[in-house]
Design a protein around this motif. Structure first.
Motif, PDB file in Angstrom:
ATOM      1  N   TRP A 147      31.641  73.023  18.704  1.00  0.00           N
ATOM      2  CA  TRP A 147      30.540  73.384  17.812  1.00  0.00           C
ATOM      3  C   TRP A 147      30.917  74.583  16.948  1.00  0.00           C
ATOM      4  O   TRP A 147      30.690  74.583  15.730  1.00  0.00           O
ATOM      5  N   ASN A 188      33.606  73.444  14.265  1.00  0.00           N
ATOM      6  CA  ASN A 188      33.069  72.605  13.198  1.00  0.00           C
ATOM      7  C   ASN A 188      32.052  73.350  12.335  1.00  0.00           C
ATOM      8  O   ASN A 188      31.988  73.144  11.121  1.00  0.00           O
ATOM      9  N   THR A 189      31.266  74.213  12.970  1.00  0.00           N
ATOM     10  CA  THR A 189      30.309  75.018  12.210  1.00  0.00           C
ATOM     11  C   THR A 189      31.035  75.969  11.271  1.00  0.00           C
ATOM     12  O   THR A 189      30.618  76.188  10.128  1.00  0.00           O
ATOM     13  N   TRP A 190      32.151  76.525  11.748  1.00  0.00           N
ATOM     14  CA  TRP A 190      32.946  77.433  10.919  1.00  0.00           C
ATOM     15  C   TRP A 190      33.529  76.699   9.709  1.00  0.00           C
ATOM     16  O   TRP A 190      33.472  77.203   8.591  1.00  0.00           O
ATOM     17  N   SER A 227      32.385  73.946   8.307  1.00  0.00           N
ATOM     18  CA  SER A 227      31.290  73.585   7.403  1.00  0.00           C
ATOM     19  C   SER A 227      30.784  74.801   6.642  1.00  0.00           C
ATOM     20  O   SER A 227      30.498  74.727   5.437  1.00  0.00           O
ATOM     21  N   ALA A 228      30.666  75.924   7.350  1.00  0.00           N
ATOM     22  CA  ALA A 228      30.203  77.147   6.698  1.00  0.00           C
ATOM     23  C   ALA A 228      31.180  77.590   5.609  1.00  0.00           C
ATOM     24  O   ALA A 228      30.769  78.044   4.533  1.00  0.00           O
ATOM     25  N   GLU A 230      30.311  63.962  13.116  1.00  0.00           N
ATOM     26  CA  GLU A 230      30.986  65.241  12.859  1.00  0.00           C
ATOM     27  C   GLU A 230      31.576  65.290  11.457  1.00  0.00           C
ATOM     28  O   GLU A 230      31.374  66.265  10.712  1.00  0.00           O
ATOM     29  N   CYS A 262      29.018  65.488   8.686  1.00  0.00           N
ATOM     30  CA  CYS A 262      28.517  66.858   8.494  1.00  0.00           C
ATOM     31  C   CYS A 262      29.485  67.679   7.647  1.00  0.00           C
ATOM     32  O   CYS A 262      29.065  68.446   6.766  1.00  0.00           O
ATOM     33  N   ALA A 313      23.201  74.596   5.551  1.00  0.00           N
ATOM     34  CA  ALA A 313      24.069  75.207   6.558  1.00  0.00           C
ATOM     35  C   ALA A 313      23.334  75.381   7.881  1.00  0.00           C
ATOM     36  O   ALA A 313      23.874  75.099   8.961  1.00  0.00           O
ATOM     37  N   GLY A 340      24.048  73.172  11.467  1.00  0.00           N
ATOM     38  CA  GLY A 340      24.377  73.798  12.747  1.00  0.00           C
ATOM     39  C   GLY A 340      23.784  73.030  13.916  1.00  0.00           C
ATOM     40  O   GLY A 340      24.432  72.863  14.957  1.00  0.00           O
ATOM     41  N   LEU A 383      25.583  69.494  14.137  1.00  0.00           N
ATOM     42  CA  LEU A 383      26.918  69.651  14.715  1.00  0.00           C
ATOM     43  C   LEU A 383      26.855  69.952  16.207  1.00  0.00           C
ATOM     44  O   LEU A 383      27.787  69.625  16.947  1.00  0.00           O
TER      45      LEU A 383
END
Length: 331
Positions: free
Chosen positions: A161, A164-166, A168-169, A219, A222, A260, A264, A267
């Motif tokens: 998480w 993948n969040t990083w 996407s961010a 994933e 996203c 974003a 989160g 994701l």
């Protein structure tokens, strides 16, 4: 306009707003009055700027409105109703309004990935330049498969998480620059294409797809959504569409923050699938079916709930009550 007469007619409203701003505690009625007075004074400032732009009065009213806005925001307490509104209106509206950007990003990346995998599979010499034979055998026979089960599921889900969040961010945050988003997306699909081509060329395609598809569908979607939103942010200053560049960037930037935050949560779901479903002893068809179901649920969320939210007037931007001073603070 007679400025002195205008000040005399409305100074009591300004004084009352000053009083409400200074109060540490307010009743429900006073909180409502604070909002009403804020809107009144914002209108007064707009009139003064247009008809009799006195610098001292403009500065005073602007400062008063700024302090009032801070007071109103500080008084807002997050509630379940606000969370429900975010996921039923604001987030899906943003996804639906920007759908052509991220769908184009998704389609483009899928095509490029397919072309890369086909080219790599047809040019095995490239594989030898990327990895030595021992590393290839280790990847094919153990590393790829054990990656999903070598750590505790909970810790692995958190790690996935965060990663993948990083990514996407970064796609969203660097969107204003344009090219960095394309580079991030290329790095992401290049790794997938290289590993996939190696696995399939060594007759391990079933293992590869059986482990990638359960979580990868949602994933990667996203990540492509983030990429598309980032590129839309870039395009907002290239082509602002009838508004100033600052206004266009601000609007799309706020919408990007909405996306974003929502991604989160999505994701986190794909991370849970990757940690608990992908390495599970379920049959391959069952694991892939779960991945397809998660992807279809997300698409239904966008194209059913999101479309309805847009039809109600949603855009993905923050509420109008938080933007009341847009006119009053323009130079």
């Amino acid at each position: 306009m007679d400025l002195d007469a205008y000040v005399a007619a409305h100074s009591h409203s300004w004084a009352r707003l000053e009083q409400l701003v200074r109060q540490r505690r307010r009743t429900g009625a006073e909180a409502d009055e604070l909002v009403d007075r804020y809107q009144q004074v914002a209108t007064h400032l707009s009139v003064v700027r247009t008809s009799a732009p006195d610098a001292q009065l403009v500065a005073y009213l602007s400062s008063l409105l700024g302090r009032a806005r801070i007071s109103m925001l500080a008084a807002r307490v997050p509630s379940w109703r606000g969370v429900a509104h975010f996921f039923s209106d604001r987030f899906p509206a943003a996804l639906y309004r920007l759908r052509w950007w991220w769908l184009a990003c998704l389609a483009g990346n899928v095509v490029v990935t397919g072309v890369m995998m086909a080219w790599l599979a047809g040019n095995p010499s490239v594989e030898q330049n990327l990895l030595d034979p021992q590393a290839v055998q280790q990847l094919v026979n153990s590393d790829f498969e054990t990656y999903y089960s070598e750590n505790a599921a909970g810790a692995f889900a958190a790690h996935v998480w965060l990663n993948n969040t990083w990514v996407s961010a970064l796609c969203i945050a660097l969107g204003i620059l344009g090219l960095p988003v394309i580079w991030l997306l290329f790095q992401n699909i290049a790794n997938l294409a290289i590993v996939g081509s190696i696995m399939m060329r060594h007759d391990r395609g079933e293992v590869f797809w059986g482990l990638i598809l359960p979580h990868g569908l949602l994933e990667l979607t996203c990540v492509f959504v983030a990429g598309g939103v980032g590129l839309r942010l870039f395009w907002s200053w290239v082509e602002p569409r009838g508004v100033t560049r600052a206004t266009a960037i601000a609007r799309e930037g706020r919408t990007a923050v909405t996306v974003a935050l929502g991604l989160g949560v999505v994701l986190a779901i794909s991370g849970a699938i990757e940690a608990f479903v992908t390495p599970s002893p379920l049959p391959t068809w069952a694991r892939i079916a779960i991945g397809i179901l998660a992807e279809l649920t997300f698409l239904a969320y966008v194209f059913v709930i999101g479309r309805a939210a847009v039809a109600r007037g949603g855009t993905g931007d923050i509420g109008a009550e938080l933007l009341e001073d847009r006119v009053s603070t323009q130079a």
